[in-house]
Write a protein that holds these residues in place. Structure first.
Motif, mmCIF file in Angstrom:
data_model
loop_
_atom_site.group_PDB
_atom_site.id
_atom_site.type_symbol
_atom_site.label_atom_id
_atom_site.label_comp_id
_atom_site.label_asym_id
_atom_site.label_seq_id
_atom_site.Cartn_x
_atom_site.Cartn_y
_atom_site.Cartn_z
ATOM 1 N N LYS A 236 -50.571 119.699 25.430
ATOM 2 C CA LYS A 236 -51.534 118.816 25.732
ATOM 3 C C LYS A 236 -53.212 119.114 25.417
ATOM 4 O O LYS A 236 -54.128 118.614 24.788
ATOM 5 C CB LYS A 236 -51.597 118.125 27.008
ATOM 6 C CG LYS A 236 -52.645 117.028 27.204
ATOM 7 C CD LYS A 236 -52.361 116.356 28.608
ATOM 8 C CE LYS A 236 -53.233 115.374 28.869
ATOM 9 N NZ LYS A 236 -53.153 114.712 30.191
ATOM 10 N N ALA A 237 -53.165 120.628 25.548
ATOM 11 C CA ALA A 237 -54.363 121.393 25.054
ATOM 12 C C ALA A 237 -54.564 121.661 23.892
ATOM 13 O O ALA A 237 -56.008 121.822 23.355
ATOM 14 C CB ALA A 237 -54.537 122.374 26.209
ATOM 15 N N LEU A 238 -53.471 121.938 23.124
ATOM 16 C CA LEU A 238 -53.729 122.768 21.539
ATOM 17 C C LEU A 238 -53.498 121.498 20.620
ATOM 18 O O LEU A 238 -52.876 120.425 20.814
ATOM 19 C CB LEU A 238 -52.578 123.623 21.482
ATOM 20 C CG LEU A 238 -52.654 124.996 22.402
ATOM 21 C CD1 LEU A 238 -51.418 125.876 22.168
ATOM 22 C CD2 LEU A 238 -54.054 125.558 22.339
ATOM 23 N N ALA A 239 -54.021 121.621 19.458
ATOM 24 C CA ALA A 239 -53.867 120.770 18.410
ATOM 25 C C ALA A 239 -52.528 121.325 17.769
ATOM 26 O O ALA A 239 -52.446 122.249 17.141
ATOM 27 C CB ALA A 239 -54.786 121.067 17.363
ATOM 28 N N VAL A 240 -51.278 120.632 18.001
ATOM 29 C CA VAL A 240 -50.103 120.816 17.634
ATOM 30 C C VAL A 240 -49.502 119.750 16.474
ATOM 31 O O VAL A 240 -48.482 119.467 16.523
ATOM 32 C CB VAL A 240 -49.277 121.102 18.597
ATOM 33 C CG1 VAL A 240 -49.288 122.201 19.493
ATOM 34 C CG2 VAL A 240 -49.183 119.752 19.601
ATOM 35 N N ASP A 241 -50.430 119.436 15.665
ATOM 36 C CA ASP A 241 -49.971 118.414 14.795
ATOM 37 C C ASP A 241 -48.824 118.901 13.745
ATOM 38 O O ASP A 241 -48.083 118.266 13.339
ATOM 39 C CB ASP A 241 -51.172 118.059 13.700
ATOM 40 C CG ASP A 241 -51.959 117.082 14.572
ATOM 41 O OD1 ASP A 241 -51.514 116.352 15.594
ATOM 42 O OD2 ASP A 241 -53.271 116.763 14.332
ATOM 43 N N VAL A 242 -49.008 120.252 13.478
ATOM 44 C CA VAL A 242 -48.025 120.751 12.549
ATOM 45 C C VAL A 242 -46.714 120.683 13.257
ATOM 46 O O VAL A 242 -45.550 120.311 12.464
ATOM 47 C CB VAL A 242 -48.220 122.420 12.251
ATOM 48 C CG1 VAL A 242 -47.292 122.954 11.374
ATOM 49 C CG2 VAL A 242 -49.751 122.512 11.357
ATOM 50 N N ILE A 243 -46.497 121.075 14.570
ATOM 51 C CA ILE A 243 -45.096 121.124 14.969
ATOM 52 C C ILE A 243 -44.710 119.515 15.178
ATOM 53 O O ILE A 243 -43.570 119.464 15.103
ATOM 54 C CB ILE A 243 -45.268 121.528 16.494
ATOM 55 C CG1 ILE A 243 -45.840 122.954 16.489
ATOM 56 C CG2 ILE A 243 -43.989 121.431 17.395
ATOM 57 C CD1 ILE A 243 -46.109 123.797 17.842
ATOM 58 N N ARG A 244 -45.675 118.705 15.604
ATOM 59 C CA ARG A 244 -45.417 117.246 15.529
ATOM 60 C C ARG A 244 -44.656 116.816 14.120
ATOM 61 O O ARG A 244 -43.601 116.138 14.193
ATOM 62 C CB ARG A 244 -46.372 116.354 15.883
ATOM 63 C CG ARG A 244 -46.179 114.831 16.024
ATOM 64 C CD ARG A 244 -47.392 114.037 16.218
ATOM 65 N NE ARG A 244 -48.042 114.415 17.654
ATOM 66 C CZ ARG A 244 -47.654 113.583 18.538
ATOM 67 N NH1 ARG A 244 -46.697 112.735 18.745
ATOM 68 N NH2 ARG A 244 -48.298 113.885 19.764
ATOM 69 N N LYS A 245 -45.452 117.153 13.132
ATOM 70 C CA LYS A 245 -44.868 116.514 11.719
ATOM 71 C C LYS A 245 -43.760 117.281 11.421
ATOM 72 O O LYS A 245 -42.901 116.979 10.682
ATOM 73 C CB LYS A 245 -46.175 116.970 10.839
ATOM 74 C CG LYS A 245 -47.277 116.269 10.821
ATOM 75 C CD LYS A 245 -48.339 116.552 9.992
ATOM 76 C CE LYS A 245 -49.607 115.587 9.909
ATOM 77 N NZ LYS A 245 -50.746 116.176 8.903
ATOM 78 N N GLY A 246 -43.548 118.550 11.771
ATOM 79 C CA GLY A 246 -42.260 119.362 11.525
ATOM 80 C C GLY A 246 -40.859 118.616 12.251
ATOM 81 O O GLY A 246 -40.156 118.545 11.646
ATOM 82 N N ILE A 247 -41.189 118.447 13.372
ATOM 83 C CA ILE A 247 -40.132 117.678 14.086
ATOM 84 C C ILE A 247 -39.631 116.492 13.528
ATOM 85 O O ILE A 247 -38.503 115.929 13.395
ATOM 86 C CB ILE A 247 -40.388 117.477 15.668
ATOM 87 C CG1 ILE A 247 -40.614 118.899 16.528
ATOM 88 C CG2 ILE A 247 -39.495 116.915 16.491
ATOM 89 C CD1 ILE A 247 -41.221 118.882 17.814
ATOM 90 N N VAL A 248 -40.851 115.332 13.375
ATOM 91 C CA VAL A 248 -40.687 114.181 12.835
ATOM 92 C C VAL A 248 -39.946 114.280 11.322
ATOM 93 O O VAL A 248 -39.042 113.595 11.220
ATOM 94 C CB VAL A 248 -42.044 113.447 12.725
ATOM 95 C CG1 VAL A 248 -41.828 111.945 11.973
ATOM 96 C CG2 VAL A 248 -42.497 112.992 14.228
#
Length: 709
Positions: A236-248
């Motif tokens: 919630k505190a970090l910008a983790v768009d790369v991880i979200r996009k990788g999972i999706v």
């Protein structure tokens, strides 16, 4: 004298199935050739006619022919042929409550389904994320708790054809109470409030005349589902768009058409059933291709405002189907952009119920792009069937925007054409052309009026430093239309060319190093800038033979699966020497056993399908080998010139004998290729390192696509 009585007995009615009788009552009965037709009127000798049963809309679903209702059956596509005549499917569209049985069944099986989902995430999805995203090579699903709320299902459609039954069901899952934790290195991220919404496709095939009735079942999403969640803790505190996009991306690549999870119920893979080959159901072929052209738009909303207050936009269009997408050139500062027929693409279609996502975006240099609107039909994205019904017509579609209803709603003009596989024996390249179809010629000489950018992709043809500062990286010279001021770069001449055919590469089996065989090998094939991956390989079931050494057992199992020429090449031994080893005693064989047991058989049984835009006599591809021992890329030949040379000679003989009107230049090397629907076998030998090689046995077929001009 009493009145004479006379009775006419009705002739015995031919036996028909319940399904046939029901279709007849609805006016959708099949004739002798499988075409729709009505029942003949009852004759006086046939007795009283059977009362028709019309299902009430609020109680029952509707029987369709490929999505077209009985009251509105259309024959507006493909030369007057209905969707039923094109695909041969009967469709039953149920109501919402008719899928309640599935919701209840899944609820009772939920704890077992959770385990299967957890295994899929921790094994297949995790491995794919590690391969696709280098910075996430330590990624793990450390905790998976999906809560007690199981998905809800409905409404549904049932489709049937030949030996296949499909259930297309809307799924709505809000996983309240779920707790999922992912680990990347020492960083732990939590996921909650998971939502997954979208249609899911269950396919039962092949159907058999013996138990267990269905040979297998596959699960897939015809469209990318809506998948969202909220991060907790450090996420919630970090910008983790790369991880979200990788999972999706990994989930979509595993579960969205053409990918699917196939359960081999009848053991087709282990039995190597030649009539019902498992790759036909594990990775089925597309039903055709949809040629999609973006022509123009009007009344688009303004997203950019200058000092004068007058708004404008820099629109471009994205078209998506399954995991494939296409993007047009950005038109600068206009609310009524014009693209034209040249801005088109071909997309493989695997299911008529696949939704097509057409979105208009505004391009921004600094901030993220803005969505101007998307195409909808009755509140949903239109399906392939919706577009095919208006095939070959230039149709205006209203765009759904955030502002809602407007006096002059934004619209976009589209044209599509469903391309089937015709009965021809050659495949011809279709060149890129201008919007008026004048024909392109090579760029020659210098002209100040010539466009400085490609008309299709917008890349710059600049050469000077000043031009580079404004236009970016230059691209190679291509072709132009001197009448229309249209210019196409060399890259678009190849990549934006309309598809000419479909290439099918079936990865059957292979011989790989023993360590790789134990852990599984994944193969990727890159053809014409498209990358597709196989499932992980698995080891075949060996025939247990006592009284033989390990090497002899291994060779005998090779002989049961592969031809002698392949085994001889793999072992570096002549066929008579192989037989000599099989006849040796165990002590004699053990002396050279370590040299023989360097490779082991594995099975993929997975088919990959590609669009062919540039047919020629030497088609090649790049193969990526991912195993425990190595990860390498190698170029392989898909089709050789020998087959084309044979076709040329045959054509010349026929022309010389006057038996055909085919011209010999039809088989020239520049864009025309003789094709054969029969499977062509080939062996790919991949050098992994100085000591190890891998042999992959494949089957290749090439089929043309119907022309749309």
């Amino acid at each position: 004298m009493g009145a004479a009585s006379c009775s006419h007995e009705a002739p015995e009615r031919p036996r028909e199935s319940c399904c046939d009788a029901y279709l007849q009552d609805l006016g959708l009965g099949l004739g002798s050739e499988g075409s729709t037709g009505s029942r003949p009127a009852a004759s006086p000798r046939a007795g009283p006619s059977r009362p028709s049963r019309e299902p009430h809309g609020s109680e029952m679903g509707t029987l369709h022919v490929d999505g077209v209702g009985r009251a509105s059956r259309r024959t507006t596509v493909m030369g007057g042929r209905s969707l039923h005549q094109q695909t041969g499917f009967f469709v039953y569209e149920g109501k919402l409550k008719e899928a309640e049985w599935l919701t209840v069944a899944v609820e009772k099986m939920w704890k077992y389904i959770e385990r299967a989902i957890e295994k899929l995430l921790k094994e297949d999805i995790t491995a794919l994320i590690k391969d696709e995203v280098p910075m996430m090579n330590s990624f793990q699903f450390s905790k998976c708790n999906f809560g007690n709320q199981s998905p809800n299902f409905g409404p549904m459609k049932v489709r049937a054809k030949d030996n296949c039954v499909e259930l297309l069901i809307d799924m709505h899952w809000t996983a309240s109470g779920s707790e999922i934790e992912v680990t990347v290195g020492k960083m732990k991220l939590g996921m909650k409030d998971i939502k997954l919404n979208g249609p899911i496709l269950l396919v039962f095939c092949p159907l058999m005349g013996e138990l267990p009735i269905t040979g297998g079942m596959s699960i897939t999403f015809p469209d990318p589902p809506e998948l969202t969640w909220n991060w907790t803790g450090l996420g919630k505190a970090l910008a983790v768009d790369v991880i979200r996009k990788g999972i999706v991306h990994a989930i979509f690549q595993t579960l969205v058409v053409p990918s699917r999870v196939y359960v081999d119920i009848a053991g087709l893979a282990s039995n190597r059933h030649e009539e019902m080959r498992v790759e036909t159901f594990r990775s089925p072929a597309p039903i055709g291709a949809l040629h999609f052209a973006v022509l123009e738009a009007r009344n688009l909303p303004a997203a950019d405002f200058g000092f004068t207050g007058k708004g404008s936009s820099d629109p471009y269009v994205i078209v998506k189907i399954g995991n494939c997408s296409f993007q047009t050139k950005c038109q600068a500062k206009t609310l009524d952009p014009v693209w034209g027929p040249a801005h088109s693409c071909d997309l493989l279609v695997y299911h008529m119920e696949q939704h097509i996502f057409v979105e208009v975006w505004d391009s921004d240099m600094v901030t993220s792009d803005d969505l101007l609107g998307h195409v909808e039909k009755k509140g949903k994205r239109p399906t392939v069937a919706d577009f095919v019904e208006k095939s070959e017509k230039e149709t205006w579609w209203t765009l759904k925007t955030e502002s809602g209803s407007e006096e002059n709603p934004p619209q976009i003009k589209l044209r599509c054409f469903f391309r089937e596989v015709p009965e021809v024996d050659r495949i011809e390249a279709i060149p890129v052309n201008c919007n008026k179809r004048c024909g392109l010629v090579e760029v020659a000489g210098h002209s100040k009026l010539r466009p400085k950018t490609c008309s299709l992709c917008g890349s710059s043809f600049a050469k000077t430093w000043d031009q580079l500062c404004c236009g970016g990286t230059p691209v190679a010279q291509g072709q132009e239309c001197r009448k229309c001021n249209f210019r196409c770069c060399a890259t678009c001449l190849s990549n934006r060319r309309p598809a000419a055919g479909i290439l099918r590469i079936c990865l059957r089996e292979g011989l790989v190093p023993r360590g790789d065989a134990a852990d599984g090998v994944i193969l990727g094939v890159k053809f014409e800038n498209e990358m597709l991956w196989s499932k992980s390989s698995y080891k075949p079931h060996y025939v247990d033979e006592s009284g033989r050494s390990e090497a002899q057992k291994w060779i005998r199992n090779l002989c049961a699966r592969f031809d002698k020429a392949s085994i001889s090449k793999c072992l570096g031994m002549k066929p008579d020497k192989i037989q000599e080893v099989l006849d040796m005693s165990i002590p004699e064989v053990k002396q050279g056993e370590s040299d023989l047991l360097q490779q082991e058989p594995v099975i993929w049984d997975h088919a990959l399908h590609f669009l062919v835009r540039n047919p020629h006599s030497e088609i090649s591809a790049t193969v990526i080998y991912k195993g425990k021992s190595a990860k390498v890329e190698r170029n392989v030949a898909i089709l050789s010139g020998k087959k084309l040379a044979t076709a040329k000679k045959a054509a010349l003989r026929l022309v010389g004998n006057g038996k055909t009107k085919m011209q010999p230049q039809a088989f020239s090397d520049s864009g025309t290729l003789a094709c054969d629907s029969n499977l062509m076998e080939a062996t790919w030998t991949l050098d992994l390192d100085s000591k190890h090689t891998a042999d992959v046995f494949v089957e290749v077929s090439l089929t043309p696509l119907e022309s749309f001009y």
